[in-house]
Design a protein around this motif. Structure first.
Motif, PDB file in Angstrom:
ATOM      1  N   ASN A 140     -21.149 -15.925   5.089  1.00 21.38           N
ATOM      2  CA  ASN A 140     -19.861 -16.297   5.665  1.00 21.38           C
ATOM      3  C   ASN A 140     -18.942 -16.834   4.573  1.00 21.38           C
ATOM      4  O   ASN A 140     -19.394 -17.377   3.580  1.00 21.38           O
ATOM      5  N   GLY A 141     -17.651 -16.691   4.811  1.00 18.97           N
ATOM      6  CA  GLY A 141     -16.698 -17.136   3.815  1.00 18.97           C
ATOM      7  C   GLY A 141     -15.279 -17.042   4.325  1.00 18.97           C
ATOM      8  O   GLY A 141     -15.004 -17.330   5.484  1.00 18.97           O
ATOM      9  N   THR A 142     -14.381 -16.600   3.460  1.00 22.00           N
ATOM     10  CA  THR A 142     -12.944 -16.597   3.736  1.00 22.00           C
ATOM     11  C   THR A 142     -12.331 -15.244   3.403  1.00 22.00           C
ATOM     12  O   THR A 142     -12.668 -14.641   2.373  1.00 22.00           O
ATOM     13  N   TYR A 143     -11.450 -14.797   4.274  1.00 23.60           N
ATOM     14  CA  TYR A 143     -10.600 -13.639   4.010  1.00 23.60           C
ATOM     15  C   TYR A 143      -9.237 -14.215   3.678  1.00 23.60           C
ATOM     16  O   TYR A 143      -8.603 -14.853   4.512  1.00 23.60           O
ATOM     17  N   LEU A 144      -8.804 -14.055   2.442  1.00 22.83           N
ATOM     18  CA  LEU A 144      -7.562 -14.627   1.965  1.00 22.83           C
ATOM     19  C   LEU A 144      -6.573 -13.491   1.741  1.00 22.83           C
ATOM     20  O   LEU A 144      -6.865 -12.536   1.027  1.00 22.83           O
ATOM     21  N   ARG A 145      -5.410 -13.594   2.385  1.00 21.69           N
ATOM     22  CA  ARG A 145      -4.395 -12.546   2.315  1.00 21.69           C
ATOM     23  C   ARG A 145      -3.069 -13.165   1.891  1.00 21.69           C
ATOM     24  O   ARG A 145      -2.603 -14.123   2.494  1.00 21.69           O
ATOM     25  N   PHE A 146      -2.469 -12.615   0.840  1.00 22.38           N
ATOM     26  CA  PHE A 146      -1.173 -13.061   0.342  1.00 22.38           C
ATOM     27  C   PHE A 146      -0.137 -11.980   0.625  1.00 22.38           C
ATOM     28  O   PHE A 146      -0.439 -10.790   0.523  1.00 22.38           O
ATOM     29  N   TYR A 147       1.083 -12.412   0.952  1.00 14.07           N
ATOM     30  CA  TYR A 147       2.189 -11.485   1.191  1.00 14.07           C
ATOM     31  C   TYR A 147       3.267 -11.762   0.147  1.00 14.07           C
ATOM     32  O   TYR A 147       3.783 -12.879   0.070  1.00 14.07           O
ATOM     33  N   VAL A 148       3.602 -10.748  -0.652  1.00 17.25           N
ATOM     34  CA  VAL A 148       4.612 -10.908  -1.689  1.00 17.25           C
ATOM     35  C   VAL A 148       5.568  -9.721  -1.650  1.00 17.25           C
ATOM     36  O   VAL A 148       5.196  -8.627  -1.234  1.00 17.25           O
ATOM     37  N   HIS A 149       6.797  -9.936  -2.086  1.00 15.05           N
ATOM     38  CA  HIS A 149       7.718  -8.812  -2.254  1.00 15.05           C
ATOM     39  C   HIS A 149       7.301  -8.064  -3.510  1.00 15.05           C
ATOM     40  O   HIS A 149       6.941  -8.671  -4.526  1.00 15.05           O
ATOM     41  N   GLU A 150       7.363  -6.756  -3.456  1.00 13.05           N
ATOM     42  CA  GLU A 150       6.847  -5.948  -4.560  1.00 13.05           C
ATOM     43  C   GLU A 150       7.555  -6.200  -5.885  1.00 13.05           C
ATOM     44  O   GLU A 150       6.965  -6.000  -6.937  1.00 13.05           O
ATOM     45  N   ASN A 151       8.788  -6.653  -5.870  1.00 18.14           N
ATOM     46  CA  ASN A 151       9.506  -6.862  -7.128  1.00 18.14           C
ATOM     47  C   ASN A 151       9.526  -8.322  -7.580  1.00 18.14           C
ATOM     48  O   ASN A 151      10.151  -8.644  -8.575  1.00 18.14           O
ATOM     49  N   THR A 152       8.815  -9.205  -6.891  1.00 15.85           N
ATOM     50  CA  THR A 152       8.750 -10.616  -7.288  1.00 15.85           C
ATOM     51  C   THR A 152       7.857 -10.756  -8.517  1.00 15.85           C
ATOM     52  O   THR A 152       6.786 -10.149  -8.591  1.00 15.85           O
ATOM     53  N   LYS A 153       8.309 -11.581  -9.454  1.00 15.85           N
ATOM     54  CA  LYS A 153       7.558 -11.759 -10.700  1.00 15.85           C
ATOM     55  C   LYS A 153       7.140 -13.212 -10.892  1.00 15.85           C
ATOM     56  O   LYS A 153       7.764 -14.122 -10.384  1.00 15.85           O
ATOM     57  N   HIS A 154       6.063 -13.372 -11.661  1.00 15.77           N
ATOM     58  CA  HIS A 154       5.582 -14.682 -12.098  1.00 15.77           C
ATOM     59  C   HIS A 154       5.124 -14.509 -13.539  1.00 15.77           C
ATOM     60  O   HIS A 154       4.331 -13.609 -13.846  1.00 15.77           O
ATOM     61  N   HIS A 155       5.618 -15.341 -14.419  1.00 14.30           N
ATOM     62  CA  HIS A 155       5.319 -15.210 -15.852  1.00 14.30           C
ATOM     63  C   HIS A 155       5.611 -13.789 -16.348  1.00 14.30           C
ATOM     64  O   HIS A 155       4.801 -13.187 -17.069  1.00 14.30           O
ATOM     65  N   HIS A 156       6.737 -13.234 -15.931  1.00 10.36           N
ATOM     66  CA  HIS A 156       7.216 -11.919 -16.369  1.00 10.36           C
ATOM     67  C   HIS A 156       6.314 -10.765 -15.936  1.00 10.36           C
ATOM     68  O   HIS A 156       6.379  -9.680 -16.512  1.00 10.36           O
ATOM     69  N   ARG A 157       5.465 -10.983 -14.943  1.00 11.73           N
ATOM     70  CA  ARG A 157       4.599  -9.926 -14.394  1.00 11.73           C
ATOM     71  C   ARG A 157       4.861  -9.833 -12.914  1.00 11.73           C
ATOM     72  O   ARG A 157       5.208 -10.823 -12.264  1.00 11.73           O
ATOM     73  N   LEU A 158       4.650  -8.652 -12.344  1.00 14.18           N
ATOM     74  CA  LEU A 158       4.757  -8.532 -10.898  1.00 14.18           C
ATOM     75  C   LEU A 158       3.749  -9.481 -10.262  1.00 14.18           C
ATOM     76  O   LEU A 158       2.596  -9.570 -10.708  1.00 14.18           O
ATOM     77  N   LEU A 159       4.186 -10.203  -9.231  1.00 16.96           N
ATOM     78  CA  LEU A 159       3.344 -11.256  -8.653  1.00 16.96           C
ATOM     79  C   LEU A 159       2.032 -10.713  -8.114  1.00 16.96           C
ATOM     80  O   LEU A 159       0.989 -11.338  -8.289  1.00 16.96           O
ATOM     81  N   TYR A 160       2.057  -9.542  -7.480  1.00 13.92           N
ATOM     82  CA  TYR A 160       0.793  -9.016  -6.948  1.00 13.92           C
ATOM     83  C   TYR A 160      -0.177  -8.684  -8.080  1.00 13.92           C
ATOM     84  O   TYR A 160      -1.377  -8.909  -7.951  1.00 13.92           O
ATOM     85  N   GLU A 161       0.338  -8.190  -9.207  1.00 10.66           N
ATOM     86  CA  GLU A 161      -0.531  -7.942 -10.360  1.00 10.66           C
ATOM     87  C   GLU A 161      -1.051  -9.262 -10.935  1.00 10.66           C
ATOM     88  O   GLU A 161      -2.220  -9.380 -11.304  1.00 10.66           O
ATOM     89  N   TRP A 162      -0.161 -10.264 -11.004  1.00 11.17           N
ATOM     90  CA  TRP A 162      -0.566 -11.564 -11.531  1.00 11.17           C
ATOM     91  C   TRP A 162      -1.651 -12.182 -10.647  1.00 11.17           C
ATOM     92  O   TRP A 162      -2.630 -12.730 -11.160  1.00 11.17           O
ATOM     93  N   LEU A 163      -1.487 -12.096  -9.314  1.00 12.84           N
ATOM     94  CA  LEU A 163      -2.495 -12.656  -8.403  1.00 12.84           C
ATOM     95  C   LEU A 163      -3.865 -12.016  -8.624  1.00 12.84           C
ATOM     96  O   LEU A 163      -4.885 -12.708  -8.686  1.00 12.84           O
ATOM     97  N   LEU A 164      -3.894 -10.693  -8.732  1.00 10.89           N
ATOM     98  CA  LEU A 164      -5.170 -10.002  -8.954  1.00 10.89           C
ATOM     99  C   LEU A 164      -5.792 -10.415 -10.284  1.00 10.89           C
ATOM    100  O   LEU A 164      -6.987 -10.733 -10.352  1.00 10.89           O
ATOM    101  N   GLU A 165      -5.005 -10.426 -11.335  1.00 15.07           N
ATOM    102  CA  GLU A 165      -5.524 -10.789 -12.659  1.00 15.07           C
ATOM    103  C   GLU A 165      -5.946 -12.258 -12.707  1.00 15.07           C
ATOM    104  O   GLU A 165      -7.008 -12.596 -13.258  1.00 15.07           O
TER     105      GLU A 165
END
Length: 113
Positions: free
Chosen positions: A1-26
């Protein structure tokens, strides 16, 4: 048992000059999460009530990307805390989950969260 964690981001949102969804995965990978996926929406609206839809001639825009992880409760806490520490503004859902591996148990066992 554990957690299903789901994030919702706009595809063009960036964090540290990277797309946020890519940054979250990395970022999740670097702190020890064993897997995650990103999925692009074809239409939707968020907390501001604005409807966004994919049109044939659009190359990129404001559609939502869903980033998902299935992990232990402890790893979910660790990931959320590290994202808070990075001061990222993101909508997420945390859902209790049951998970396991079917087939090739021994090979896959080391990859379980």
């Amino acid at each position: 048992n554990g957690t299903y964690l789901r994030f919702y981001v706009h595809e063009n949102t960036k964090h540290h000059h990277r797309l946020l969804y890519e940054w979250l995965l990395e970022h999740a990978r670097t702190i020890g999460v064993h897997g995650g996926s990103a999925f692009r929406a074809i239409a939707g609206f968020g907390r501001h009530g604005v409807l966004h839809e994919q049109h044939f001639f659009e190359l990129a825009g404001d559609l939502t990307v869903k980033v998902e992880f299935i992990l232990t409760d402890e790893m979910a806490d660790r990931l959320l805390e590290s994202i808070r520490h990075e001061n990222v503004s993101v909508v997420y859902a945390r859902i209790p989950a049951s998970f396991d591996v079917i087939g090739e148990r021994k090979a896959a066992q080391s990859r379980l969260p």
